[in-house]
Design a protein around this motif. Sequence first.
Motif, PDB file in Angstrom:
ATOM      1  N   HIS A   1       0.819  -1.219   0.000  1.00 32.86           N
ATOM      2  CA  HIS A   1       0.000   0.000   0.000  1.00 32.86           C
ATOM      3  C   HIS A   1       0.856   1.273   0.000  1.00 32.86           C
ATOM      4  O   HIS A   1       1.972   1.279   0.539  1.00 32.86           O
ATOM      5  CB  HIS A   1      -0.922  -0.008   1.220  1.00 32.86           C
ATOM      6  N   ALA A   2       0.322   2.327  -0.581  1.00 34.72           N
ATOM      7  CA  ALA A   2       1.046   3.602  -0.700  1.00 34.72           C
ATOM      8  C   ALA A   2       1.316   4.274   0.652  1.00 34.72           C
ATOM      9  O   ALA A   2       2.231   5.099   0.761  1.00 34.72           O
ATOM     10  CB  ALA A   2       0.267   4.559  -1.602  1.00 34.72           C
ATOM     11  N   TRP A   3       0.531   3.912   1.680  1.00 33.90           N
ATOM     12  CA  TRP A   3       0.694   4.571   2.990  1.00 33.90           C
ATOM     13  C   TRP A   3       2.117   4.473   3.537  1.00 33.90           C
ATOM     14  O   TRP A   3       2.646   5.426   4.107  1.00 33.90           O
ATOM     15  CB  TRP A   3      -0.288   3.949   4.008  1.00 33.90           C
ATOM     16  N   TRP A   4       2.759   3.324   3.333  1.00 31.41           N
ATOM     17  CA  TRP A   4       4.091   3.114   3.899  1.00 31.41           C
ATOM     18  C   TRP A   4       5.105   4.128   3.367  1.00 31.41           C
ATOM     19  O   TRP A   4       6.075   4.466   4.041  1.00 31.41           O
ATOM     20  CB  TRP A   4       4.597   1.696   3.627  1.00 31.41           C
ATOM     21  N   HIS A   5       4.848   4.613   2.127  1.00 26.53           N
ATOM     22  CA  HIS A   5       5.791   5.544   1.497  1.00 26.53           C
ATOM     23  C   HIS A   5       5.348   6.998   1.624  1.00 26.53           C
ATOM     24  O   HIS A   5       6.074   7.913   1.242  1.00 26.53           O
ATOM     25  CB  HIS A   5       5.987   5.170   0.022  1.00 26.53           C
ATOM     26  N   ALA A   6       4.150   7.205   2.160  1.00 23.35           N
ATOM     27  CA  ALA A   6       3.657   8.575   2.350  1.00 23.35           C
ATOM     28  C   ALA A   6       4.312   9.172   3.600  1.00 23.35           C
ATOM     29  O   ALA A   6       4.842   8.460   4.442  1.00 23.35           O
ATOM     30  CB  ALA A   6       2.139   8.556   2.511  1.00 23.35           C
ATOM     31  N   ASP A   7       4.277  10.478   3.718  1.00 21.38           N
ATOM     32  CA  ASP A   7       4.782  11.144   4.928  1.00 21.38           C
ATOM     33  C   ASP A   7       3.806  10.960   6.073  1.00 21.38           C
ATOM     34  O   ASP A   7       2.611  10.944   5.832  1.00 21.38           O
ATOM     35  CB  ASP A   7       4.962  12.649   4.661  1.00 21.38           C
ATOM     36  N   PRO A   8       4.245  10.852   7.323  1.00 25.38           N
ATOM     37  CA  PRO A   8       5.645  10.739   7.732  1.00 25.38           C
ATOM     38  C   PRO A   8       6.156   9.309   7.546  1.00 25.38           C
ATOM     39  O   PRO A   8       5.390   8.381   7.500  1.00 25.38           O
ATOM     40  CB  PRO A   8       5.575  11.091   9.224  1.00 25.38           C
ATOM     41  N   ARG A   9       7.496   9.191   7.436  1.00 29.51           N
ATOM     42  CA  ARG A   9       8.099   7.862   7.365  1.00 29.51           C
ATOM     43  C   ARG A   9       7.991   7.210   8.742  1.00 29.51           C
ATOM     44  O   ARG A   9       7.931   7.885   9.756  1.00 29.51           O
ATOM     45  CB  ARG A   9       9.579   7.956   6.961  1.00 29.51           C
ATOM     46  N   PRO A  10       7.952   5.856   8.771  1.00 24.89           N
ATOM     47  CA  PRO A  10       7.835   5.172  10.067  1.00 24.89           C
ATOM     48  C   PRO A  10       9.024   5.476  10.977  1.00 24.89           C
ATOM     49  O   PRO A  10      10.154   5.611  10.522  1.00 24.89           O
ATOM     50  CB  PRO A  10       7.788   3.682   9.692  1.00 24.89           C
ATOM     51  N   THR A  11       8.766   5.596  12.261  1.00 24.07           N
ATOM     52  CA  THR A  11       9.814   5.818  13.266  1.00 24.07           C
ATOM     53  C   THR A  11      10.763   4.622  13.289  1.00 24.07           C
ATOM     54  O   THR A  11      10.320   3.483  13.190  1.00 24.07           O
ATOM     55  CB  THR A  11       9.161   5.972  14.655  1.00 24.07           C
ATOM     56  N   ALA A  12      12.059   4.885  13.431  1.00 20.54           N
ATOM     57  CA  ALA A  12      13.030   3.795  13.593  1.00 20.54           C
ATOM     58  C   ALA A  12      12.754   3.095  14.921  1.00 20.54           C
ATOM     59  O   ALA A  12      12.412   3.771  15.902  1.00 20.54           O
ATOM     60  CB  ALA A  12      14.447   4.365  13.574  1.00 20.54           C
ATOM     61  N   ILE A  13      12.896   1.767  14.965  1.00 24.60           N
ATOM     62  CA  ILE A  13      12.464   1.040  16.176  1.00 24.60           C
ATOM     63  C   ILE A  13      13.142   1.542  17.450  1.00 24.60           C
ATOM     64  O   ILE A  13      12.511   1.602  18.492  1.00 24.60           O
ATOM     65  CB  ILE A  13      12.601  -0.505  16.068  1.00 24.60           C
ATOM     66  N   GLN A  14      14.409   1.936  17.355  1.00 27.04           N
ATOM     67  CA  GLN A  14      15.100   2.389  18.582  1.00 27.04           C
ATOM     68  C   GLN A  14      14.532   3.711  19.104  1.00 27.04           C
ATOM     69  O   GLN A  14      14.778   4.077  20.251  1.00 27.04           O
ATOM     70  CB  GLN A  14      16.616   2.475  18.366  1.00 27.04           C
ATOM     71  N   ASN A  15      13.780   4.424  18.268  1.00 27.88           N
ATOM     72  CA  ASN A  15      13.198   5.708  18.701  1.00 27.88           C
ATOM     73  C   ASN A  15      11.717   5.608  19.062  1.00 27.88           C
ATOM     74  O   ASN A  15      11.075   6.633  19.339  1.00 27.88           O
ATOM     75  CB  ASN A  15      13.374   6.747  17.590  1.00 27.88           C
ATOM     76  N   LEU A  16      11.165   4.397  19.052  1.00 30.09           N
ATOM     77  CA  LEU A  16       9.746   4.255  19.375  1.00 30.09           C
ATOM     78  C   LEU A  16       9.504   4.564  20.851  1.00 30.09           C
ATOM     79  O   LEU A  16      10.350   4.283  21.699  1.00 30.09           O
ATOM     80  CB  LEU A  16       9.277   2.826  19.065  1.00 30.09           C
TER      81      LEU A  16
END
Length: 313
Positions: free
Chosen positions: A294-309
Motif C-alpha cells: 500500500h502507498a501509505w508506507w511511502h507517504a509522509d511521515p516515514r515510520p519511526t526507527a524502532i530504537q526511537n519508538l
Amino acid sequence: EEEKNKYIRGKELGEGTYAVVYEGRLRADPTQLVAIKKIKVQKEYSDGIAPDAVREIKFLQELRHANIVRLHSVYSTRDQNLCLVLEHLPRGDLEMLIRDTAAVRYGAADIKAWMGMLCRAVAFCHDRAVLHRDIKPNNLLVAADGELKLADFGLARSCADPYRPMTANVITRWYRPPELLFGARHYTGGVDVWSVGLVFAELVIRNPYLPGNTEVEQIGLICRALGTPTEDNWPGVTRLDSYTVPTDRIYPVAGRENFLGPFGTVGTEGVDLLMKTLVLDPRRRITSRAMLGHAWWHADPRPTAIQNLPRRN
Ligand code: ADP
C-alpha cells in the motif's frame, strides 16, 4: 521429557486467562532467559491436550520472523499440561502502550512503524498458510530493542486444507470479523486482516474501536460503524449459519468521509488502508500481502526507527 529437562523453571512472570507464564533459563547456559508458558488444561473439556495439539503447535517452531515471538520448544508434562518455551519479552505489550495515555505519547510515524511490523508478521504467516486468529494489542509484545512481536499462537493452525471445517468461536470478540460472528466455517486470512484493522483503529483513537459486550452487540456496533452486511455488499452472507443483523435500521457501507473524522491523523493514505482492512465481505477485504504494497508506507511521515519508538519506563 528430554525437552522439559533443557530448562530450569524460575519465578512466575504473569498469569493470563488460560496460562501461567514463568521465567526460565537454559540449563546448558543459564544466562539465556526464556519464558515458559504453561497452558491450563480445562478438565471439563474431555479432549484436553491431545498429542495432536502438541504436533500442531510444534510446526510453529519453524515460523521464524523478527516480528513473531520465537517458539523454542513445546512439550506436554506428566499431568497433561502443555508447555510452550518462548522468547523472553519482559517489556509489556501494545495494549499497555495504548492505554497509558498519561505517560506514553505517540504519533502517526510511530503508528506506521508498529503497523509495519504487525503487517509483516501477518503476511509472513499467511504466506505459509498459517492463520493467527487472535490478533489484538495484548498479543503484541515489545522486545527490549523496540521490535514488536506477534505472540500467542495458541489458537493458530494451518489453513492449508480449506475443506477442513474450523471452529468459528475464535478471536477475542472486539477483534472478531463479521464472517466469524455469523458462524462461517471456512474462512481465510481475512479474519486476521480484520483484526489488524481494529488494532490500527485502536492505535489511532487509543480506545477499542468496536468494544461489544456480547456477540449481538458486537454485530450491532459493526453495522453502525461500517455498514449492515447484506446480499448487496456481501453476496451469500444471509446464508451463513448465524446471520442476524438489527433490522430496525439498515446502515449503508461507511464511506471515506466517515473515517476521515476519527482517523484523519494517519492521513488520506492511512485512512484508505484502514478502510480496506474493514471491508465487510472477506473476499473483498485487502490481503495481508497487498497491505504491504500500500502507498501509505511511502507517504509522509516515514515510520519511526524502532530504537526511537516510545516506550514505557
Ligand atoms: P494474557 O495474554 O491474558 O496476558 P498470557 O498467558 O499470554 O496472558 O501471559 C500472561 C502474562 O505473562 C503476561 O501478561 C506477561 O506479563 C507474561 N508473559 C507472557 N508471555 C511472555 C514472554 N514471552 N516473555 C515475558 N513475559 C511474558
